[in-house]
Design a protein around this motif. Structure first.
Motif, PDB file in Angstrom:
ATOM      1  N   ILE A   1       0.731  -1.204   0.040  1.00  0.00           N
ATOM      2  CA  ILE A   1      -0.030  -0.134  -0.095  1.00  0.00           C
ATOM      3  C   ILE A   1       0.976   1.158   0.030  1.00  0.00           C
ATOM      4  N   ALA A   2       2.113   1.224   0.348  1.00  0.00           N
ATOM      5  CA  ALA A   2       2.945   2.356   0.388  1.00  0.00           C
ATOM      6  C   ALA A   2       3.237   2.920  -0.847  1.00  0.00           C
ATOM      7  N   THR A   3       3.075   2.131  -1.943  1.00  0.00           N
ATOM      8  CA  THR A   3       3.249   2.453  -3.379  1.00  0.00           C
ATOM      9  C   THR A   3       2.223   1.984  -4.271  1.00  0.00           C
ATOM     10  N   VAL A   4       1.038   1.964  -3.575  1.00  0.00           N
ATOM     11  CA  VAL A   4      -0.056   1.656  -4.465  1.00  0.00           C
ATOM     12  C   VAL A   4      -0.446   2.832  -5.354  1.00  0.00           C
ATOM     13  N   LEU A   5      -0.944   2.641  -6.857  1.00  0.00           N
ATOM     14  CA  LEU A   5      -1.291   3.813  -7.581  1.00  0.00           C
ATOM     15  C   LEU A   5      -0.236   4.643  -8.093  1.00  0.00           C
ATOM     16  N   ASP A   6       0.981   4.330  -7.521  1.00  0.00           N
ATOM     17  CA  ASP A   6       2.348   4.789  -8.039  1.00  0.00           C
ATOM     18  C   ASP A   6       2.124   6.288  -7.049  1.00  0.00           C
ATOM     19  N   VAL A   7       1.552   6.491  -6.051  1.00  0.00           N
ATOM     20  CA  VAL A   7       1.464   7.538  -5.145  1.00  0.00           C
ATOM     21  C   VAL A   7       1.592   7.271  -3.710  1.00  0.00           C
ATOM     22  N   GLY A   8       0.826   6.076  -3.516  1.00  0.00           N
ATOM     23  CA  GLY A   8       0.956   5.642  -2.198  1.00  0.00           C
ATOM     24  C   GLY A   8      -0.247   6.436  -1.101  1.00  0.00           C
ATOM     25  N   TYR A   9      -0.545   5.637  -0.187  1.00  0.00           N
ATOM     26  CA  TYR A   9      -1.137   6.180   0.906  1.00  0.00           C
ATOM     27  C   TYR A   9      -0.612   7.255   1.627  1.00  0.00           C
ATOM     28  N   MET A  10      -1.462   7.952   2.301  1.00  0.00           N
ATOM     29  CA  MET A  10      -0.861   8.826   3.438  1.00  0.00           C
ATOM     30  C   MET A  10      -1.724   8.730   4.695  1.00  0.00           C
ATOM     31  N   ASP A  11      -0.886   8.413   5.768  1.00  0.00           N
ATOM     32  CA  ASP A  11      -1.672   8.466   7.092  1.00  0.00           C
ATOM     33  C   ASP A  11      -0.377   8.655   8.036  1.00  0.00           C
ATOM     34  N   PHE A  12      -0.300   9.695   8.362  1.00  0.00           N
ATOM     35  CA  PHE A  12       0.700  10.390   8.965  1.00  0.00           C
ATOM     36  C   PHE A  12       0.986   9.852  10.568  1.00  0.00           C
ATOM     37  N   ALA A  13      -0.084   9.594  11.339  1.00  0.00           N
ATOM     38  CA  ALA A  13      -0.143   9.109  12.715  1.00  0.00           C
ATOM     39  C   ALA A  13      -1.159   7.829  12.947  1.00  0.00           C
ATOM     40  N   GLY A  14      -1.874   7.501  11.880  1.00  0.00           N
ATOM     41  CA  GLY A  14      -2.764   6.448  12.018  1.00  0.00           C
ATOM     42  C   GLY A  14      -4.141   6.445  12.185  1.00  0.00           C
ATOM     43  N   SER A  15      -4.960   7.489  11.604  1.00  0.00           N
ATOM     44  CA  SER A  15      -6.495   7.507  11.751  1.00  0.00           C
ATOM     45  C   SER A  15      -6.775   6.157  11.141  1.00  0.00           C
ATOM     46  N   GLY A  16      -6.209   5.811   9.897  1.00  0.00           N
ATOM     47  CA  GLY A  16      -6.399   4.199   9.533  1.00  0.00           C
ATOM     48  C   GLY A  16      -5.736   3.234   9.836  1.00  0.00           C
ATOM     49  N   VAL A  17      -4.282   3.411   9.991  1.00  0.00           N
ATOM     50  CA  VAL A  17      -3.566   2.064  10.668  1.00  0.00           C
ATOM     51  C   VAL A  17      -3.970   1.646  11.816  1.00  0.00           C
ATOM     52  N   VAL A  18      -4.091   2.491  12.857  1.00  0.00           N
ATOM     53  CA  VAL A  18      -4.307   2.361  14.208  1.00  0.00           C
ATOM     54  C   VAL A  18      -5.854   2.426  14.763  1.00  0.00           C
ATOM     55  N   HIS A  19      -6.436   3.564  14.431  1.00  0.00           N
ATOM     56  CA  HIS A  19      -7.933   3.907  14.911  1.00  0.00           C
ATOM     57  C   HIS A  19      -8.818   3.084  13.938  1.00  0.00           C
ATOM     58  N   LEU A  20      -8.816   3.283  12.673  1.00  0.00           N
ATOM     59  CA  LEU A  20      -9.838   2.394  11.956  1.00  0.00           C
ATOM     60  C   LEU A  20      -9.456   0.978  12.260  1.00  0.00           C
ATOM     61  N   THR A  21      -8.335   0.509  12.321  1.00  0.00           N
ATOM     62  CA  THR A  21      -8.213  -1.103  12.669  1.00  0.00           C
ATOM     63  C   THR A  21      -8.819  -1.527  13.872  1.00  0.00           C
ATOM     64  N   GLY A  22      -8.801  -0.564  14.875  1.00  0.00           N
ATOM     65  CA  GLY A  22      -9.255  -0.711  16.206  1.00  0.00           C
ATOM     66  C   GLY A  22     -10.727  -0.897  16.175  1.00  0.00           C
ATOM     67  N   GLY A  23     -11.210   0.275  15.672  1.00  0.00           N
ATOM     68  CA  GLY A  23     -12.560   0.494  15.407  1.00  0.00           C
ATOM     69  C   GLY A  23     -13.410  -0.479  14.982  1.00  0.00           C
ATOM     70  N   VAL A  24     -12.856  -0.712  13.683  1.00  0.00           N
ATOM     71  CA  VAL A  24     -13.658  -2.015  13.081  1.00  0.00           C
ATOM     72  C   VAL A  24     -13.537  -3.227  13.780  1.00  0.00           C
ATOM     73  N   ALA A  25     -12.384  -3.492  14.453  1.00  0.00           N
ATOM     74  CA  ALA A  25     -12.442  -4.959  15.411  1.00  0.00           C
ATOM     75  C   ALA A  25     -13.375  -4.781  16.338  1.00  0.00           C
ATOM     76  N   GLY A  26     -13.536  -3.517  16.995  1.00  0.00           N
ATOM     77  CA  GLY A  26     -14.466  -3.248  17.981  1.00  0.00           C
ATOM     78  C   GLY A  26     -15.929  -3.634  17.483  1.00  0.00           C
ATOM     79  N   LEU A  27     -16.175  -3.080  16.371  1.00  0.00           N
ATOM     80  CA  LEU A  27     -17.501  -3.112  15.837  1.00  0.00           C
ATOM     81  C   LEU A  27     -17.909  -4.681  15.603  1.00  0.00           C
ATOM     82  N   ALA A  28     -16.993  -5.202  15.178  1.00  0.00           N
ATOM     83  CA  ALA A  28     -17.217  -6.773  14.703  1.00  0.00           C
ATOM     84  C   ALA A  28     -17.489  -7.524  16.233  1.00  0.00           C
ATOM     85  N   GLY A  29     -16.592  -6.912  17.286  1.00  0.00           N
ATOM     86  CA  GLY A  29     -16.910  -7.709  18.281  1.00  0.00           C
ATOM     87  C   GLY A  29     -18.201  -7.546  19.063  1.00  0.00           C
ATOM     88  N   THR A  30     -18.690  -6.200  19.128  1.00  0.00           N
ATOM     89  CA  THR A  30     -19.793  -5.973  19.838  1.00  0.00           C
ATOM     90  C   THR A  30     -21.112  -6.584  19.012  1.00  0.00           C
TER      91      THR A  30
END
Length: 1045
Positions: free
Chosen positions: A238-267
């Protein structure tokens, strides 16, 4: 015949002599030619001889010197990076305390011990999972697979060992800027990993089995989260996807979305708690204080989470980026909080403190991905829109009857999605048709060898963001759902109905020329001399010619050496700026955390029936104060005064914080520079913001329990945007008081500028408001309702004061500044302790009772008293300052009581009267006085006659004291009169004070949702006429002893 022979001999002799002379003349002429040639050579080489004595060094010497300096700078840069990441990692780790407090307060009291235990277990097992497998999967060598790492399991490859000597060398990751130990990276990233896993905890609270959750936390930290990191931060596909790559400076997606989705699945798999949607009142926050404390702790930790994601702090550019990130983080959080607060009020017509807290967290999660590639106006918009994402998703979850006790999925999941998208939509390069992304202030180049800005890649960039979102949802959501479903099928997921009914605590828990002859003689002598000279010159030539060649191969000029040294000095200059940035970011965060102390102290000091309102008022103060400071305050305080000496006129709403190259689109943050380094204007904005909002918060305690909340919000905005900034403009901003009486005032960290300003405003407010009903006729009813909160608040304030006072060095780039910071910290400690114990003794002498509340205010009185002079007095004077400050506090407190002025937290005595003493003490105890010298702002050195004459000024003590009195008088006149006018106008409009009815029953029950800050079983309920006792519901209750509500 003889004569003829003689004549013939003479002729022969003469002919011989003439021949000798001719030969000698020829030789002399030949040697003259040699000499002339040699002299020409020597003329060319002569400067070299002189330069050898005045300005030349060998290339080898230069190389050695430069290399040594470069190695020093390289090592220093690595050390600075290490200090930065260690501190920021610790801040992120502290977020666990915030998660724990927030989750505990949001759930029911009967499961409090279990929730706390679950958060501790999450950190422990998550750490083991990260150590054994997680780090390796996330950051191990991928060997071209782009999916997952394959090296570094269980700490292997973290060291190398010399088999002969046995010396162990830690492995490091090095680049052109410095080296970082792999273990340092492991530590910092561990904090992120366990934070992501903790998000799930809140979503499944109160019904998941503890051992089962421990299994999931281990799998989350060891596999689910690490694989997403491998794809992104780990340099995967994903770091080079579409020859541009993603941008997630501190983790809205990598950390928070990962945890939020897992939590939603759990509940969803777990299902709602029994009775959640049939009896919702039973599931309201049981301890709002813990929810607010947890929110402040998380906000505090976020300054490690986001600014720390620069991953280094070794130059000015990185420092400017960290400052940019801190400012954006602050703006988005405040905007998100106040927006959700307003939305909730519009919907329910109630003040929802829990919603305000989650709104702040929604703003934080939303800005986490794009905090490094958008400007402040976009950060404001990100927080604003994030609030709507949160509110809408929260309502959707409720509508679908999905039971998420802390709204983990709406805050971290849905706002995580928005954060990743906002990072692409608001990238500041878009307006110039350039995309910045990971390039920060610079645009994204065409390639590593071509720095030309890429254009027309916005669509690809947004597409990459969507791919990140989709992959995180699919991976985290599906794996989490599978794990939870398997656990459910085995019957090990959910607690039994019986345990859920009675609560898990009670069921399971138990902490660099005359003649030819003469001519011949003369010529022979000349030849001899010439030969000697030729030999000497040849020797010189032989000596200098190699040097001439070395000038091309091994020697350098002084100018070249100077250029090389200057380049290294510039590096050190930049490094000094980076160190200053790290220092002020961290100290600013400490000062920000003081709001938690103010909130806890004020809440504990007031009555339980207004606890929610007091907490809300403190949170609103920070949010609206931030907006006031951003829109107007900074500009009035530190903007260019253009000679008026009264008020700044530039810098409104973040304008003039950047310059933009219209050709390349490169954005350069504005900076303030001097001989020691450069500091980003945004860094100063952030640090001074913390002081501004702290000053405004002082007023909150003085007017507590009877001022209308919207009215106080208006005053807090005016305080932060105009009243306080003008005083700063006169003083710290370089206005007229800075040079008054040709000496200028001295107020190192704000006894007058901050505390007196807030104390006088608070005094004006409480006088205009009048006392609380019954305050002086039934005083027992107004005692602290929760002394532990008062003590907790005091410790939090004392802790934050080490950012407030030492941080006021405003830099940390050399030993002298470090020594000053140490001096300030020592004085701060001494004065605080002295003030506290003195008031404690005074109170005991007067009442014959131990007064813990008095001890707390005595500590604060000592802190306020030393704040002005902590940098220009020695420790004995600091002791005296705290001692006398205690008497100022005690006397003024008794005076207010005598005048029947109702100040619920003694804000005017602590901050106002002790602020006056602090400004005076700064002049009276200036350590130069004993030598007839005045130090003031000069710190360890005396005040010089001028900038060109370092001779110490003498006989200026009187002027110095006079300047201190002028500062005091002007602060009292400005802050007191304007505050009084504002409060009087509000009073005349009837918008100032709550009604008698609301004051009687309490603001919580009349205006707030939930209607009480505490919800403990059989809680003690206090009204004007009745007090009902309480006994804990169980010996294993998380709240020991009787509950005071």
């Amino acid at each position: 015949m003889k004569t003829l022979c003689a004549l013939m001999l003479v002729a022969v002799s003469k002919a011989s002599l003439e021949e000798d002379v001719a030969l000698l003349r020829a030789e002399v002429n030949a040697q003259k030619e040699i000499l002339q040639n040699q002299q020409a050579i020597l003329k060319d080489l002569a400067p070299i001889g002189r330069q050898l004595q005045t300005g030349w060094v060998t290339q080898a010497e230069l190389t050695a010197a430069v290399t040594a300096l470069q190695n020093t700078d390289y090592s220093l840069g690595g050390a600075l990076d290490s200090a930065w990441l260690c501190l920021c990692g610790a801040l992120v780790m502290f977020m666990h305390a915030g998660f724990g407090m927030l989750e505990t307060g949001s759930c029911r009291a009967k499961n409090a011990s279990n929730v706390l235990m679950k958060n501790l277990v999450n950190v422990c097992v998550g750490t083991l999972g990260w150590w054994l497998f997680g780090w390796a999967f996330a950051y191990g060598a991928q060997n071209g697979n782009g999916f997952i790492g394959t090296t570094g399991f269980a700490g292997f490859d973290f060291y190398t060992q010399d088999q002969t000597t046995g010396v162990i060398t830690p492995m490091a990751s090095c680049d052109a800027d410095g080296c970082q130990s792999v273990m340092l990276s492991w530590f910092f990233q561990w904090a992120f990993c366990t934070a992501g896993a903790t998000i799930v905890s809140g979503a499944v609270a109160e019904r998941v089995k503890s051992p089962t959750y421990a299994v999931f936390a281990f799998l989350m930290a060891s596999f689910i989260y690490p694989v997403i990191v491998a794809w992104s931060w780990g340099g995967g596909w994903i770091a080079t996807v579409l020859d541009v790559g993603y941008m997630d400076f501190a983790g809205s997606g990598v950390v928070h979305l990962t945890g939020g989705v897992a939590g939603l699945a759990g509940t969803i798999v777990l299902g709602p708690r029994a009775g959640r949607f049939t009896n919702p009142d039973e599931f309201e926050c049981h301890n709002l204080l813990l929810v607010v404390l947890g929110t402040f702790a998380l906000w505090f930790g976020w300054y490690g989470f986001n600014p720390g994601s620069t991953l280094s702090m070794h130059d000015g550019a990185t420092g400017a980026m960290a400052a940019q990130v801190a400012m954006n983080t602050t703006l988005s959080a405040a905007t998100g909080g106040i927006t959700v607060f307003i939305l909730r009020y519009a919907i329910t017509k109630k003040y929802d403190v829990g919603g305000l807290c989650n709104g702040i967290l929604a703003g934080l999660v939303s800005i986490t991905a794009g905090c490094g590639n958008m400007e402040c106006g976009s950060a404001f918009a990100t927080g604003l829109i994030g609030a709507f994402f949160y509110q809408g998703s929260s309502m959707l979850v409720q509508k679908l009857k999905i039971d998420d006790p802390v709204d983990a999925a709406p805050v971290h999941g849905f706002c995580g999605i928005w954060g990743v998208l906002a990072c692409g939509f608001f990238d500041w390069g878009k307006g110039f048709d350039h995309y910045h992304g990971w390039s920060g202030f610079g645009c994204m180049p065409v390639s590593t060898t071509d720095s030309t800005c890429q254009t027309g890649i916005g669509g690809s960039a947004i597409g990459a963001q969507f791919i990140l979102i989709i992959m995180v949802i699919l991976w985290s959501g599906s794996l989490s759902a599978i794990i939870f479903l398997i656990l459910k099928l085995t019957g090990t997921l959910r607690i039994s109905e019986e345990v859920e009914q009675v609560g898990m605590d009670s069921h399971h828990h138990s902490p660099a020329k005359a003649s030819l002859e003469d001519e011949v003689a003369m010529l022979m002598a000349e030849v001899k001399a010439q030969k000697e000279m030729i030999q000497e010159q040849q020797a010189m030539i032989e000596e200098l010619q190699p040097i001439g060649r070395q000038l091309q191969t091994g020697w350098v000029t002084q100018a070249e050496l100077t250029a090389a040294v200057t380049a290294l000095q510039n590096t050190d200059y930049s490094l000094g700026g980076a160190l200053d940035s790290a220092w002020l970011c961290l100290c600013g965060a400490l000062v920000m955390f003081m709001h938690a102390g103010f909130g806890m102290l004020e809440t504990g000091s007031c009555r339980a029936k207004n606890a929610s309102n007091v907490l809300m008022k403190n949170l609103v103060n920070v949010c609206v104060g931030t907006l006031g400071w951003w829109l107007f305050g900074w500009a009035f305080a530190y903007g260019a005064q253009n000679g008026n000496g009264f008020i700044g006129t530039t810098g409104f709403a973040g304008f003039d914080f950047y310059t933009q190259d219209q050709t390349t689109g490169v954005i350069t943050p504005m900076a303030s520079c001097d001989a020691d380094g450069c500091q980003s204007v945004m860094l100063s904005w952030f640090f001074q913001w913390a002081f501004c909002t702290a000053g405004a918060t002082i007023v909150s305690g003085a007017v507590a329990e009877r001022v209308k909340s919207p009215t106080y919000a208006v005053f807090a905005f005016l305080m932060a945007s105009f009243i306080y900034p003008v005083i700063v403009a006169w003083s710290w901003g370089g206005g007229w008081i800075a040079t008054v009486l040709d000496v200028g005032y001295m107020d190192f960290a704000g006894s007058g500028v901050v505390h007196l300003t807030g104390g006088v405003a608070g005094l004006a407010g409480t006088i205009v408001l009048g006392p609380r009903a019954g305050r002086f006729t039934n005083p027992d009813e107004f005692e602290c309702h929760n002394l532990p909160l008062v003590v907790l608040g005091t410790f939090a304030l004392w802790f934050g004061w080490y950012g407030f006072n030492p941080g006021s060095t405003l830099s940390m780039h050399d030993g002298a500044t470090g020594a000053m910071a140490a001096q300030v910290a020592m004085n701060t400690t001494l004065s605080a302790a002295t003030g506290g114990i003195t008031v404690f003794i005074l109170r005991y002498a007067i009442t014959k009772k131990y007064d813990v509340g008095g001890l707390c205010n005595g500590i604060l009185a000592g802190l306020v008293s030393i704040t002005a002079g902590c940098g220009n007095m020695e420790c004995g004077s600091a002791f005296a300052t705290g001692l006398i400050g205690a008497f100022f506090y005690q006397g003024s407190s008794m005076l207010l009581q005598k005048l029947k002025i109702d100040d619920p937290v003694d804000a005017a005595p602590v901050h106002g009267f002790c602020g006056i003493w602090g400004v005076l003490a700064c002049g009276f105890f200036d350590w130069g006085k004993g030598f007839d010298h005045y130090h003031g702002w000069s710190g360890f050195g005396c005040m010089p006659v001028s900038t060109t004459d370092s001779t110490c000024q003498t006989g200026i003590g009187g002027s110095a004291i006079g300047a201190q009195f002028i500062l005091i008088i002007m602060v009292i006149l400005w802050s007191g009169s304007l505050s009084a006018i504002i409060f009087l106008l509000l009073k005349l409009t009837g918008a100032l004070r709550i009604s008698e009815e609301v004051e009687q029953v309490g603001m919580d029950s009349h205006h707030h949702s939930p209607t009480k800050a505490y919800s403990l079983s059989d809680a003690k309920i206090t009204t004007e006429t009745t007090t009902i006792g309480v006994v804990p519901s169980s010996p294993k209750d998380a709240w020991g002893g009787k509950a005071d509500a």
